[in-house]
Design an enzyme around this catalytic site. Structure first.
Site, PDB file in Angstrom:
ATOM      1  N   ILE A  10       1.187  -1.670   0.127  1.00 45.55           N
ATOM      2  CA  ILE A  10      -0.273   0.198   0.202  1.00 45.55           C
ATOM      3  C   ILE A  10       1.461   0.971  -0.109  1.00 45.55           C
ATOM      4  CG2 ILE A  10      -0.089   0.562   2.063  1.00 45.55           C
ATOM      5  CD1 ILE A  10      -3.448   1.142   1.723  1.00 45.55           C
ATOM      6  N   ASN A  23      -4.271   2.359  14.886  1.00 48.49           N
ATOM      7  CA  ASN A  23      -4.615   2.180  16.146  1.00 48.49           C
ATOM      8  C   ASN A  23      -4.989   3.055  16.468  1.00 48.49           C
ATOM      9  OD1 ASN A  23      -2.739   3.501  18.183  1.00 48.49           O
ATOM     10  ND2 ASN A  23      -1.285   2.085  17.167  1.00 48.49           N
ATOM     11  N   GLY A  31       2.753  -3.748  11.384  1.00 45.18           N
ATOM     12  CA  GLY A  31       1.298  -4.327  10.221  1.00 45.18           C
ATOM     13  C   GLY A  31       1.421  -2.326   9.592  1.00 45.18           C
ATOM     14  N   ASP A  33       0.249   0.308   9.414  1.00 41.55           N
ATOM     15  CA  ASP A  33       0.301   1.346  10.310  1.00 41.55           C
ATOM     16  C   ASP A  33       1.972   2.187  10.291  1.00 41.55           C
ATOM     17  OD1 ASP A  33      -0.794   3.354  12.398  1.00 41.55           O
ATOM     18  OD2 ASP A  33      -0.628   2.115  13.511  1.00 41.55           O
ATOM     19  N   SER A 121      -8.080  -4.812   9.759  1.00 44.17           N
ATOM     20  CA  SER A 121      -9.230  -5.467  10.954  1.00 44.17           C
ATOM     21  C   SER A 121      -8.455  -6.690  10.404  1.00 44.17           C
ATOM     22  CB  SER A 121     -10.355  -5.532  11.009  1.00 44.17           C
ATOM     23  OG  SER A 121     -10.579  -4.049  11.778  1.00 44.17           O
TER      24      SER A 121
END
Length: 170
Positions: A10, A23, A31, A33, A121
């Site tokens: 991404i 988060n 991950g 983030d 998620s």
């Protein structure tokens, strides 16, 4: 709006906005983030800290979304959203779909034409991949943005991509 499935990273997407599966602290993590914060550089964290100091002192609520700069990413903006942790005892699918809908709303408000989403998620938050894909596609297909013409669901790994293609085929 066209929905496209892509296997890839991404942080490398040539789009107007990437969505970060953040988060609630908005201060980075693991991950997707962590990858977005590392690739985008300190400008993203700086804006996230400012958001925490002003609008979100208790963190970004699950299902909501907020935008920052894209920093060094190819994308101009990062739209941060907090996905729900999967629970086999409580249906949290509305919150998961809200992540996609609210992220699209924010991206649309920015004037973004192309937006790349991770599979929200489905990592550390434990959402089963097949259902995470189904929820993402349902939310994206139900959306009616005015500026967003392409929503990419960027899937990390061949197995996840194959599952997404199978789910999309019905």
């Amino acid at each position: 709006m066209e929905t496209v499935l892509i296997e890839g990273d991404i942080t490398a997407q040539q789009v107007d906005a990437v969505v970060n599966a953040a988060n609630s602290s908005l201060l980075g993590g693991g991950g997707v983030d962590g990858a977005i914060h590392r690739a985008g550089g300190p400008a993203i964290l700086e804006e996230c800290r400012a958001l925490r100091a002003s609008r979100y002192p208790d963190g970004l609520p699950t299902g909501q979304a907020v935008a920052t700069t894209g920093g060094h990413l190819p994308a101009r903006w990062v739209v941060h959203t907090v996905g729900p942790v999967f629970s086999p005892r409580e249906d949290r699918s509305v919150l998961l779909r809200d992540c996609y809908a609210n992220s699209l709303r924010i991206a649309d408000g920015l004037g973004a034409a192309r937006v790349a989403f991770p599979l929200i998620s489905a990592g550390i938050y434990g959402w089963p991949v097949e259902d995470a894909v189904a929820q993402a596609l349902a939310a994206l297909h139900a959306a009616t943005p005015t500026y967003v013409s392409e929503a990419r669901l960027v899937l990390f790994g061949a197995d996840t991509y194959a599952t997404a293609v199978r789910v999309a085929a019905g």
